[in-house]
Design a protein around this motif. Structure first.
Motif, PDB file in Angstrom:
ATOM      1  N   MET A   1       0.850  -1.168   0.000  1.00  0.00           N
ATOM      2  CA  MET A   1       0.000   0.000   0.000  1.00  0.00           C
ATOM      3  C   MET A   1       0.892   1.225   0.000  1.00  0.00           C
ATOM      4  SD  MET A   1      -3.114   1.021   2.512  1.00  0.00           S
ATOM      5  CE  MET A   1      -4.218  -0.037   1.624  1.00  0.00           C
ATOM      6  N   THR A   2       0.545   2.173  -0.810  1.00  0.00           N
ATOM      7  CA  THR A   2       1.318   3.413  -0.898  1.00  0.00           C
ATOM      8  C   THR A   2       0.537   4.567  -0.286  1.00  0.00           C
ATOM      9  OG1 THR A   2       0.390   4.032  -3.036  1.00  0.00           O
ATOM     10  CG2 THR A   2       2.341   2.602  -3.067  1.00  0.00           C
ATOM     11  N   SER A   3       1.248   5.647  -0.007  1.00  0.00           N
ATOM     12  CA  SER A   3       0.571   6.827   0.533  1.00  0.00           C
ATOM     13  C   SER A   3      -0.391   7.404  -0.503  1.00  0.00           C
ATOM     14  CB  SER A   3       1.584   7.877   0.989  1.00  0.00           C
ATOM     15  OG  SER A   3       2.482   8.192  -0.049  1.00  0.00           O
ATOM     16  N   ASP A   4      -0.038   7.318  -1.790  1.00  0.00           N
ATOM     17  CA  ASP A   4      -0.962   7.776  -2.836  1.00  0.00           C
ATOM     18  C   ASP A   4      -2.242   6.943  -2.830  1.00  0.00           C
ATOM     19  OD1 ASP A   4       0.742   9.783  -3.689  1.00  0.00           O
ATOM     20  OD2 ASP A   4       1.655   8.545  -5.259  1.00  0.00           O
ATOM     21  N   GLY A   5      -2.103   5.639  -2.673  1.00  0.00           N
ATOM     22  CA  GLY A   5      -3.274   4.760  -2.606  1.00  0.00           C
ATOM     23  C   GLY A   5      -4.150   5.078  -1.415  1.00  0.00           C
ATOM     24  N   ILE A   6      -3.523   5.411  -0.293  1.00  0.00           N
ATOM     25  CA  ILE A   6      -4.281   5.773   0.905  1.00  0.00           C
ATOM     26  C   ILE A   6      -5.030   7.080   0.668  1.00  0.00           C
ATOM     27  CG2 ILE A   6      -4.078   6.480   3.326  1.00  0.00           C
ATOM     28  CD1 ILE A   6      -1.739   4.443   3.509  1.00  0.00           C
ATOM     29  N   ARG A   7      -4.363   8.046   0.067  1.00  0.00           N
ATOM     30  CA  ARG A   7      -5.027   9.339  -0.228  1.00  0.00           C
ATOM     31  C   ARG A   7      -6.229   9.132  -1.144  1.00  0.00           C
ATOM     32  NH1 ARG A   7       0.221  11.036  -1.370  1.00  0.00           N
ATOM     33  NH2 ARG A   7       1.204  11.908   0.451  1.00  0.00           N
ATOM     34  N   GLU A   8      -6.101   8.230  -2.126  1.00  0.00           N
ATOM     35  CA  GLU A   8      -7.201   7.960  -3.059  1.00  0.00           C
ATOM     36  C   GLU A   8      -8.426   7.394  -2.353  1.00  0.00           C
ATOM     37  OE1 GLU A   8      -5.814   5.537  -6.290  1.00  0.00           O
ATOM     38  OE2 GLU A   8      -4.271   6.987  -6.834  1.00  0.00           O
ATOM     39  N   LEU A   9      -8.236   6.765  -1.194  1.00  0.00           N
ATOM     40  CA  LEU A   9      -9.368   6.226  -0.428  1.00  0.00           C
ATOM     41  C   LEU A   9     -10.197   7.333   0.211  1.00  0.00           C
ATOM     42  CD1 LEU A   9      -7.613   3.217   1.349  1.00  0.00           C
ATOM     43  CD2 LEU A   9      -9.192   3.129  -0.603  1.00  0.00           C
ATOM     44  N   GLY A  10      -9.634   8.531   0.311  1.00  0.00           N
ATOM     45  CA  GLY A  10     -10.365   9.652   0.896  1.00  0.00           C
ATOM     46  C   GLY A  10     -10.471   9.601   2.401  1.00  0.00           C
ATOM     47  N   ILE A  11      -9.517   8.968   3.044  1.00  0.00           N
ATOM     48  CA  ILE A  11      -9.534   8.879   4.508  1.00  0.00           C
ATOM     49  C   ILE A  11      -9.223  10.260   5.083  1.00  0.00           C
ATOM     50  CG2 ILE A  11      -8.427   7.836   6.519  1.00  0.00           C
ATOM     51  CD1 ILE A  11      -7.805   5.414   4.728  1.00  0.00           C
ATOM     52  N   PRO A  12     -10.064  10.770   5.981  1.00  0.00           N
ATOM     53  CA  PRO A  12      -9.811  12.094   6.573  1.00  0.00           C
ATOM     54  C   PRO A  12      -8.499  12.108   7.357  1.00  0.00           C
ATOM     55  CG  PRO A  12     -12.020  11.296   7.127  1.00  0.00           C
ATOM     56  CD  PRO A  12     -11.295  10.162   6.481  1.00  0.00           C
ATOM     57  N   ALA A  13      -7.819  13.252   7.366  1.00  0.00           N
ATOM     58  CA  ALA A  13      -6.536  13.382   8.061  1.00  0.00           C
ATOM     59  C   ALA A  13      -6.664  13.149   9.560  1.00  0.00           C
ATOM     60  CB  ALA A  13      -5.932  14.754   7.787  1.00  0.00           C
ATOM     61  N   ASP A  14      -7.871  13.346  10.122  1.00  0.00           N
ATOM     62  CA  ASP A  14      -8.053  13.136  11.561  1.00  0.00           C
ATOM     63  C   ASP A  14      -8.588  11.739  11.889  1.00  0.00           C
ATOM     64  OD1 ASP A  14     -10.585  13.511  10.542  1.00  0.00           O
ATOM     65  OD2 ASP A  14     -11.241  14.860  12.146  1.00  0.00           O
ATOM     66  N   ALA A  15      -8.595  10.843  10.889  1.00  0.00           N
ATOM     67  CA  ALA A  15      -9.073   9.468  11.114  1.00  0.00           C
ATOM     68  C   ALA A  15      -8.093   8.710  12.011  1.00  0.00           C
ATOM     69  CB  ALA A  15      -9.215   8.741   9.785  1.00  0.00           C
ATOM     70  N   HIS A  16      -8.595   7.655  12.636  1.00  0.00           N
ATOM     71  CA  HIS A  16      -7.761   6.746  13.416  1.00  0.00           C
ATOM     72  C   HIS A  16      -7.602   5.464  12.610  1.00  0.00           C
ATOM     73  CE1 HIS A  16      -7.563   8.724  17.439  1.00  0.00           C
ATOM     74  NE2 HIS A  16      -8.542   9.422  16.865  1.00  0.00           N
ATOM     75  N   ALA A  17      -6.377   4.945  12.561  1.00  0.00           N
ATOM     76  CA  ALA A  17      -6.095   3.690  11.866  1.00  0.00           C
ATOM     77  C   ALA A  17      -5.689   2.656  12.903  1.00  0.00           C
ATOM     78  CB  ALA A  17      -4.979   3.889  10.848  1.00  0.00           C
ATOM     79  N   TYR A  18      -6.281   1.473  12.808  1.00  0.00           N
ATOM     80  CA  TYR A  18      -5.977   0.370  13.713  1.00  0.00           C
ATOM     81  C   TYR A  18      -5.389  -0.759  12.882  1.00  0.00           C
ATOM     82  CZ  TYR A  18      -8.821   3.022  16.953  1.00  0.00           C
ATOM     83  OH  TYR A  18      -9.317   4.013  17.753  1.00  0.00           O
ATOM     84  N   LEU A  19      -4.124  -1.076  13.144  1.00  0.00           N
ATOM     85  CA  LEU A  19      -3.408  -2.058  12.350  1.00  0.00           C
ATOM     86  C   LEU A  19      -2.916  -3.197  13.224  1.00  0.00           C
ATOM     87  CD1 LEU A  19      -1.112   0.508  10.517  1.00  0.00           C
ATOM     88  CD2 LEU A  19      -3.290  -0.396   9.707  1.00  0.00           C
ATOM     89  N   CYS A  20      -2.936  -4.394  12.668  1.00  0.00           N
ATOM     90  CA  CYS A  20      -2.426  -5.564  13.373  1.00  0.00           C
ATOM     91  C   CYS A  20      -1.773  -6.470  12.347  1.00  0.00           C
ATOM     92  CB  CYS A  20      -3.577  -6.276  14.080  1.00  0.00           C
ATOM     93  SG  CYS A  20      -3.036  -7.650  15.096  1.00  0.00           S
ATOM     94  N   GLY A  21      -0.553  -6.906  12.604  1.00  0.00           N
ATOM     95  CA  GLY A  21       0.119  -7.785  11.664  1.00  0.00           C
ATOM     96  C   GLY A  21       1.588  -7.944  11.980  1.00  0.00           C
ATOM     97  N   PRO A  22       2.310  -8.619  11.069  1.00  0.00           N
ATOM     98  CA  PRO A  22       3.750  -8.807  11.260  1.00  0.00           C
ATOM     99  C   PRO A  22       4.496  -7.473  11.200  1.00  0.00           C
ATOM    100  CG  PRO A  22       2.881 -10.282   9.564  1.00  0.00           C
ATOM    101  CD  PRO A  22       1.798  -9.312   9.901  1.00  0.00           C
ATOM    102  N   GLU A  23       5.665  -7.433  11.794  1.00  0.00           N
ATOM    103  CA  GLU A  23       6.422  -6.199  11.948  1.00  0.00           C
ATOM    104  C   GLU A  23       6.702  -5.490  10.619  1.00  0.00           C
ATOM    105  OE1 GLU A  23      10.556  -4.759  14.032  1.00  0.00           O
ATOM    106  OE2 GLU A  23       9.560  -6.555  14.780  1.00  0.00           O
ATOM    107  N   GLY A  24       7.113  -6.220   9.586  1.00  0.00           N
ATOM    108  CA  GLY A  24       7.405  -5.594   8.300  1.00  0.00           C
ATOM    109  C   GLY A  24       6.189  -4.925   7.684  1.00  0.00           C
ATOM    110  N   PHE A  25       5.054  -5.595   7.760  1.00  0.00           N
ATOM    111  CA  PHE A  25       3.795  -5.046   7.256  1.00  0.00           C
ATOM    112  C   PHE A  25       3.439  -3.778   8.021  1.00  0.00           C
ATOM    113  CE2 PHE A  25      -0.773  -4.775   8.235  1.00  0.00           C
ATOM    114  CZ  PHE A  25      -1.282  -4.531   6.969  1.00  0.00           C
ATOM    115  N   MET A  26       3.548  -3.854   9.335  1.00  0.00           N
ATOM    116  CA  MET A  26       3.173  -2.724  10.176  1.00  0.00           C
ATOM    117  C   MET A  26       4.031  -1.500   9.866  1.00  0.00           C
ATOM    118  SD  MET A  26       0.776  -3.934  11.954  1.00  0.00           S
ATOM    119  CE  MET A  26       0.638  -2.823  13.293  1.00  0.00           C
TER     120      MET A  26
END
Length: 76
Positions: A1-26
């Protein structure tokens, strides 16, 4: 996933992201989220993955799955 791809999703800058996974992915996704404009304080992570195995007899750290093996015969 790239930052450009994330921007294309339209996620607001004040959103919270919850991630869980292996260290490299995180690390990759966290960096992309930061470059896309999310604040570090809004990125919540929980790392999981395979831990090194230790041989109880010797204390030696072994690669994953090296302590026990099982052969399975298939009757086709």
């Amino acid at each position: 996933m790239t930052s450009d791809g994330i921007r294309e999703l339209g996620i607001p800058a004040d959103a919270h992201a919850y991630l869980c996974g292996p260290e490299g992915f995180m690390s990759t996704v966290t960096s992309a989220l930061r470059r896309a404009g999310l604040s570090s304080s809004n990125i919540h992570t929980e790392v999981f993955g395979a831990q090194p195995l230790e041989d109880p007899a010797s204390g030696e750290v072994l690669p994953c799955c090296s302590i026990h093996t099982t052969d399975v015969l298939l009757d086709l």
